[in-house]
Enzyme design. Structure first.
Site, mmCIF file in Angstrom:
data_model
loop_
_atom_site.group_PDB
_atom_site.id
_atom_site.type_symbol
_atom_site.label_atom_id
_atom_site.label_comp_id
_atom_site.label_asym_id
_atom_site.label_seq_id
_atom_site.Cartn_x
_atom_site.Cartn_y
_atom_site.Cartn_z
ATOM 1 N N CYS A 201 5.850 4.536 20.629
ATOM 2 C CA CYS A 201 4.386 4.498 20.731
ATOM 3 C C CYS A 201 3.901 4.311 19.316
ATOM 4 C CB CYS A 201 3.801 5.770 21.329
ATOM 5 S SG CYS A 201 1.994 5.746 21.251
ATOM 6 N N CYS B 235 0.554 6.633 18.603
ATOM 7 C CA CYS B 235 0.608 8.096 18.532
ATOM 8 C C CYS B 235 1.942 8.590 19.061
ATOM 9 C CB CYS B 235 -0.568 8.727 19.262
ATOM 10 S SG CYS B 235 -0.925 8.018 20.893
ATOM 11 N N SER B 236 1.964 9.108 20.287
ATOM 12 C CA SER B 236 3.212 9.700 20.763
ATOM 13 C C SER B 236 3.327 9.621 22.274
ATOM 14 C CB SER B 236 3.281 11.164 20.318
ATOM 15 O OG SER B 236 2.134 11.845 20.805
ATOM 16 N N CYS B 237 2.748 8.582 22.891
ATOM 17 C CA CYS B 237 2.778 8.462 24.352
ATOM 18 C C CYS B 237 4.218 8.432 24.839
ATOM 19 C CB CYS B 237 2.022 7.215 24.796
ATOM 20 S SG CYS B 237 0.277 7.286 24.326
#
Ligand SMILES: [Co+2]
Length: 193
Positions: A92, A95-97
């Site tokens: 991602c 961000c951090s999906c």
């Protein structure tokens, strides 16, 4: 951090904004019921049941729902099958999906700026650092997760696992292999035992 969280939690509970029992349920869920073992079961089933694999690749959401792996951060899933010709890898960049119902919470490195940028700039270099050798003749495809779509890699089934039960296969499948920064290997699993 621990103290701050506890202070915040008791303050919110005192004011009646949150129910401590509900917080306990959320923590218990992520500690014991959600995690990469779920994704490993999906992979093992796909390896063992060609009809399931077809459903999984065609419509991941409904195939994952068959095993009960639905919910927050996993609403729109796509499963990518790595083959001897194509290696899939997930990041991602924003961000951090990450697909929580099948893989749990993302590891720290997945959220780090170096992984998020370098996975795109130099995927083969990143793979090498994870100990994954991908031949020059193999295409590497990097998939950028978003809040809308999250990915699960269906790694290649290693040789020598013919006739193994789904449970035994699931025990071989690592979290990293389902992000695409690892391969499933019979030897690695044997060495760990
Ligand atoms: Co994200």
């Amino acid at each position: 951090m621990d103290l701050r969280v506890r202070a915040l939690e008791s303050l919110l509970a005192e004011k009646g904004y949150v129910d401590p029992a509900a917080i306990d349920r959320v923590i218990e869920t992520y500690e014991t019921r959600v995690g990469p073992r779920n994704g490993a079961r999906v992979v093992a089933k796909a390896w063992s049941d060609p009809a399931y694999k077809q459903r999984l690749l065609a419509n991941a959401d409904s195939a994952l729902a068959e095993l009960g792996y639905t919910g927050q951060q996993g609403e729109h899933m796509v499963v990518l099958e790595s083959t001897p010709e194509v290696h899939h890898m997930v990041v991602c960049t924003l961000c951090s999906c990450y697909p929580w119902p099948t893989l749990g919470l993302p590891p720290t490195w997945y959220k780090s700026a170096p992984y998020r940028s370098r996975a795109v700039i130099d995927p083969r270099g990143v793979l090498a650092e994870f100990g994954v050798a991908v031949g020059d003749d193999v295409e590497v495809r990097v998939w950028d997760s978003t809040a809308e779509i999250r990915y699960l890699v269906l790694p290649e089934r290693p040789a020598g696992t013919e006739g193994m039960s789904e449970d035994a296969l699931a025990a071989l499948v690592t979290r990293d292999s389902m992000i695409g920064v690892g391969k499933v290997s019979l030897a690695a699993a044997g060495a760990k035992r």
